[in-house]
Structures are given as structure tokens and as C-alpha cells.
Enzyme design. Structure first.
Site, PDB file in Angstrom:
ATOM      1  N   LYS A   1     -74.056 -46.355 -69.037  1.00  0.00           N
ATOM      2  CA  LYS A   1     -72.806 -45.702 -69.713  1.00  0.00           C
ATOM      3  C   LYS A   1     -72.567 -45.960 -71.334  1.00  0.00           C
ATOM      4  CE  LYS A   1     -69.295 -42.852 -68.585  1.00  0.00           C
ATOM      5  NZ  LYS A   1     -69.206 -42.066 -67.284  1.00  0.00           N
TER       6      LYS A   1
ATOM      7  N   ASP B   1     -68.806 -37.130 -71.060  1.00  0.00           N
ATOM      8  CA  ASP B   1     -67.755 -37.909 -70.117  1.00  0.00           C
ATOM      9  C   ASP B   1     -66.412 -37.580 -70.913  1.00  0.00           C
ATOM     10  OD1 ASP B   1     -67.182 -40.098 -67.921  1.00  0.00           O
ATOM     11  OD2 ASP B   1     -65.836 -40.587 -69.598  1.00  0.00           O
TER      12      ASP B   1
END
Ligand code: NDP
Ligand code: 2IT
Length: 444
Positions: free
Chosen positions: A126, A166
Site C-alpha cells: 500500500k 484508493d
């Protein structure tokens, strides 16, 4: 002290000031207890849990850019390459002022198990930055994205690490980042997913997380003898995940009564108008206060409130810890049947426990929102093959993946005597494949 407790204690001690990361680790390791205890000696000898909770690599970098007034601005960029046991690191980039290393680590940790659940060969990672795209001009967003990629380019690649969107990172940001990667490396390759359709993106990737959330919710309800058709639902958020969750819910015959953004929420008794929502959020990038102009019958309220509305299904699709114990009590009092997490860890630990104890079917994010990253992996496949699949083909694969995820987590829960506990099922099913690959690859 048991190995699990030791590992949790060590994570808290060694990662101070990272409450979201502690929360994610605790939730996963607690529910893995039966599996760990059955193999405690071996796992301990191999320091398996220590390796699982320590990212393989964490990168933190300065992101300088120049605003429209000619002033230099500085943000911090992160990429956490958490676990590559089953494939290249894969996970989104979050652009939001709240981003810090603890949040990126919690998301990267969750991503390991989510990506494993998809059944596709992708590891967990991430990234993100505390940059706030809200209120910035397109040129400012481009300047930031180019500077962010100028550093990130050193660490990513189609067989190494493949970022995606995201919160705050959508098609516009991915486009600017892809352009800069290509310019620096001189390579047109599938290094990012969520790309535009004209340059290697996959059909259905935009819709995938929200659609996937509804596919798994439908399957979970069906296997418990309940038809989603005719049910009411409440949704939080009004971004990528929320919009396509609402769209698919309507296609399946459920009526969605709410949506929200960071300043307020909408109640529409006639069902949220998805076309209006898309125009407000995707085209105008405006606030939800505008919704009333499209639907005079609806109500707009400042602050939080969607979980107070009576409905059969609740779908949190905004951000972490947005559904508290108090909210869970309101949901139960209103007779909610199911909660499925479109966002990552939107339900607090206490709220999750309360919902499960009160007989609410609860599908955790790492299973429920896995359709996004699964379709990202399908985009990687298409890029490698240099082909584009039809919408029908991608959507069919997505449906199959979500149905399989549900049955895998349901079976894993049953195998360990936790029938109906999809949190335990998801953690165990996700863990099994990762641990198998880690053990096979030795102490690395
Ligand atoms: P978007 O940026 O498209 O939308 C986020 C939505 O949530 C917006 O409505 C935003 O409101 C709201 N929101 C964000 N932060 C907060 C906050 N701190 N408090 C209240 N509301 C907030 O993001 P996505 O829809 O892509 O992501 C939503 C969630 O889903 C995240 O948890 C993400 O990690 C998760 N997810 C996303 C996937 C994807 O493919 N995009 C895949 C799997 C999970 P506002 O516009 O006012 O900021
Ligand atoms: O949380 C997530 O799974 C995402 N933001 C999507 C990641 C991806 O690589 O598509």
C-alpha cells in the site's frame, strides 16, 4: 504467554503511535489463534508471525511540488511493500491529509490477506501521501503526481510492485502517475492498475469494488436463505466504492436510502439517484449539498447519521472506523440483517463484536471489497497478454471470484468450528495460502 499474545504485544511495543496498525494486526492474529496454536512450535521456531507483521520494506520520501501561486509545497510519500510471498506487491495509493505510516501499514497488512483471498497471484502492499487533492487545480494535482512518481518509480514495476487507486486516487491521478512513469523509464507496461481504457485499463475496474461488494453480499444472503431483491440498504461514502455499490444494489432490486461524504449525508426515501451522484462526485467534484437540486424530496444533513436510518443491509464504503459501537447498536435496534464492508476496516472492533453477537451477518472488508484488487489483477493479466477483454468477460470473472471468496471463507470458518463467523473465516482462508508460500520459500 501464547505466541499470538507475544506477537501482538511486540507489534504494539515496536510500532508506537500506530493505532490503526495495532487494530488490524490484533483482529487478524486473534482470529488465527486456532490455526497458530495447532502449529505453535513450528511457527515460533520460524518466527512466522514476526515475519508476517514486519513489512518486507517501507519507503518514505519527500514530495516537493509548486502550487498555482508559484509557492513550493512539500508532502510526504509512502510505499509499504508488505509481503511478496504469493506475488508482486499489489495495493492502492491513498491521497488524504490523514495519511501517515501507521495507516499505510494497516492497509498494507490487510491487503496481504485480501489479495490471497482473490485466488490470484498478488502480494500485499500500500502507498500514499498526506497530499489533499480536494480544492486543487488539475495542474496542481499533476504537479504532485509527477513528483510523487519521480521517486516511486525506483521501487515499482509490473513484476515487482503494482500500485492502483484508493481514497483520493482515481482515474485522473493514475493517468498522471502512469505518464510520468513511462516518461522516466521509457517503458509502456502494466505498472499501475485502474488505468484509462485508452491506455491499458480494464473494463469493469472502475465498477469492480462496489459491484463485487454486492455480488458477495447477495451470495452470502442467498446461502442463508435470504433474497436481496426487495431489501433496503444504507450506504456511507459517495466515492468510487459507494457509487458502484449503490448502482449494483439497485440492479439487484435493493433500494439504497443514503450516502455520505466527509461533511454530511443524504437521505433519499425514493432511492439514491446514481446518475445525479455520478455527476456531482465524478464530474463536478462537488459536495453532497448539491444532491437536493436533483432530488427535491431528499434530505441533506450535516455531520454523521446514515447508520441511524432503518434498513436491512448496511454497507460502509467511506473510511476506517466510521461505524462505532453506538452505530452498531442503532443498526441492531433497527433490525439490520447484514453488514458488508466496502471500505477497509470501517467497523470498530467493539462494533464488529456487537453485530456478530446480535446475529447480524458480517462480511469483513478483506473479503467484501476484494473485487477491486481482483479486477486489478485481471487488468495485469490483460496487459501481459496485450489484449482487452470484454465487459461481460471481466464482470463474469469478478462474479465468480466473489462467489468463490464467500464459499472459501464460509468453509474455513466451518472447518475450525466457527460457522457463520466470516471474520475468522476470511482471516484463516487468507492466511493459509500466504503461510504455505512463506514456509516453502524459507527464511526470507
Ligand atoms: P474515494 O476517494 O473515491 O471516496 C471516498 C469517500 O469516502 C468519499 O465520499 C469521501 O468523502 C469519504 N471519506 C473519505 N475519508 C473520509 C473521512 N475521514 N471521513 C468521512 N468520510 C470520508 O475512495 P474509494 O471509494 O476508492 O475508497 C473508499 C474506501 O474503500 C476506502 O476505505 C478504501 O480503502 C476502500 N477500498 C477502495 C477500493 C478501490 O478500488 N477504490 C478497493 C477496496 C477498498 P469526501 O469526498 O468528502 O472526502
Ligand atoms: O484497498 C484496496 O484493495 C484497493 N484500494 C485496490 C487496490 C488495487 O490494487 O486495485
Amino acid at each position: 504467554m501464547s505466541y499470538v499474545d507475544e506477537a501482538i504485544e511486540r507489534v504494539i511495543r515496536e510500532n508506537p503511535g500506530e493505532p490503526e496498525f495495532h487494530q488490524a494486526v490484533k483482529e487478524v492474529l486473534e482470529s488465527l489463534r486456532p490455526v497458530i496454536e495447532a502449529n505453535e512450535e513450528k511457527y515460533k521456531k520460524d518466527a512466522l508471525l514476526e515475519r508476517l507483521v514486519n513489512p518486507e520494506r517501507q519507503i518514505k520520501f519527500r514530495v516537493p511540488w509548486v502550487d498555482d501561486n508559484g509557492n513550493a509545497q512539500i508532502n510526504t510519500g509512502y510505499r509499504v511493500q508488505f509481503n511478496s510471498a504469493i506475488g508482486p506487491y499489489k495495493g492502492g495509493i491513498r491521497l488524504h491529509p490523514s495519511v501517515n505510516i501507521g495507516i499505510i501499514k494497516f492497509l498494507g497488512f490487510e491487503q496481504i490477506f485480501k489479495n490471497s483471498l482473490t485466488g490470484l497471484p498478488i502480494g500485499g502492499g500500500k502507498g500514499g501521501s498526506d497530499f489533499n487533492p480536494k480544492g486543487k487545480s488539475d495542474r496542481e494535482v499533476m504537479a504532485f503526481c509527477q513528483s510523487f512518481m519521480t521517486e516511486l518509480v525506483k521501487y515499482i514495476g509490473p513484476n515487482a510492485d503494482v500500485p492502483a487507486g484508493d481514497i483520493g486516487t482515481g482515474a485522473r491521478e493514475i493517468g498522471y502517475m502512469f505518464g510520468q512513469y513511462k516518461r522516466i523509464r521509457g517503458l509502456f507496461e502494466g505498472v499501475l492498475t485502474g488505468k484509462g481504457l485508452s491506455y491499458g485499463g480494464s473494463l469493469a475496474r472502475t465498477e469492480a469494488t462496489g459491484y463485487g461488494l454486492l455480488y458477495i453480499t447477495e451470495e452470502m444472503l442467498k446461502s442463508n436463505g435470504i433474497d436481496i431483491n426487495g431489501k433496503t440498504a444504507i450506504v456511507s461514502g459517495s466515492g468510487n466504492v459507494a457509487i458502484y455499490a449503490i448502482e449494483k444494489a439497485h440492479q439487484l432490486g435493493a433500494k439504497v436510502l443514503t450516502c455520505s461524504d466527509s461533511t454530511g449525508w443524504v437521505y433519499d426515501p425514493d432511492g439514491i439517484d446514481v446518475a445525479a451522484l455520478k455527476e456531482i462526485k465524478e464530474v463536478k467534484r462537488a459536495r453532497l449539498t448539491e444532491y437536493k437540486n436533483y432530488r427535491p424530496n431528499s434530505e441533506y444533513h450535516e455531520g454523521k447519521g446514515v447508520w441511524q436510518i432503518k434498513a436491512d443491509i448496511a454497507l460502509p464504503c467511506a473510511t476506517q472506523n466510521e461505524l462505532s459501537l453506538e452505530d452498531a447498536k442503532a443498526l441492531v435496534a433497527n433490525g439490520v440483517i447484514a453488514v458488508a464492508e466496502g471500505a477497509n476496516m470501517p467497523t470498530t472492533e467493539e462494533a464488529t463484536k456487537y453485530l456478530q453477537e446480535n446475529g447480524v451477518y458480517f462480511v469483513p472488508g478483506k473479503a467484501a471489497n476484494a473485487g477491486g484488487v481482483a479486477t486489478s489483477a485481471l487488468e495485469m493479466s490483460q496487459n501481459s497478454e496485450r489484449v482487452s477483454w470484454t465487459l461481460e468477460k471481466v464482470d463474469k470473472k469478478l462474479q465468480g471470484i466473489m462467489v468463490d471468496i464467500f464459499h472459501n471463507i464460509d468453509d474455513a470458518a466451518k472447518r475450525y468450528g466457527f460457522e457463520g463467523n466470516y471474520v475468522v473465516g476470511a482471516n484463516i482462508a487468507g492466511f493459509e495460502k500466504v503461510v504455505n508460500a512463506m514456509e516453502a520459500q524459507g527464511i526470507v
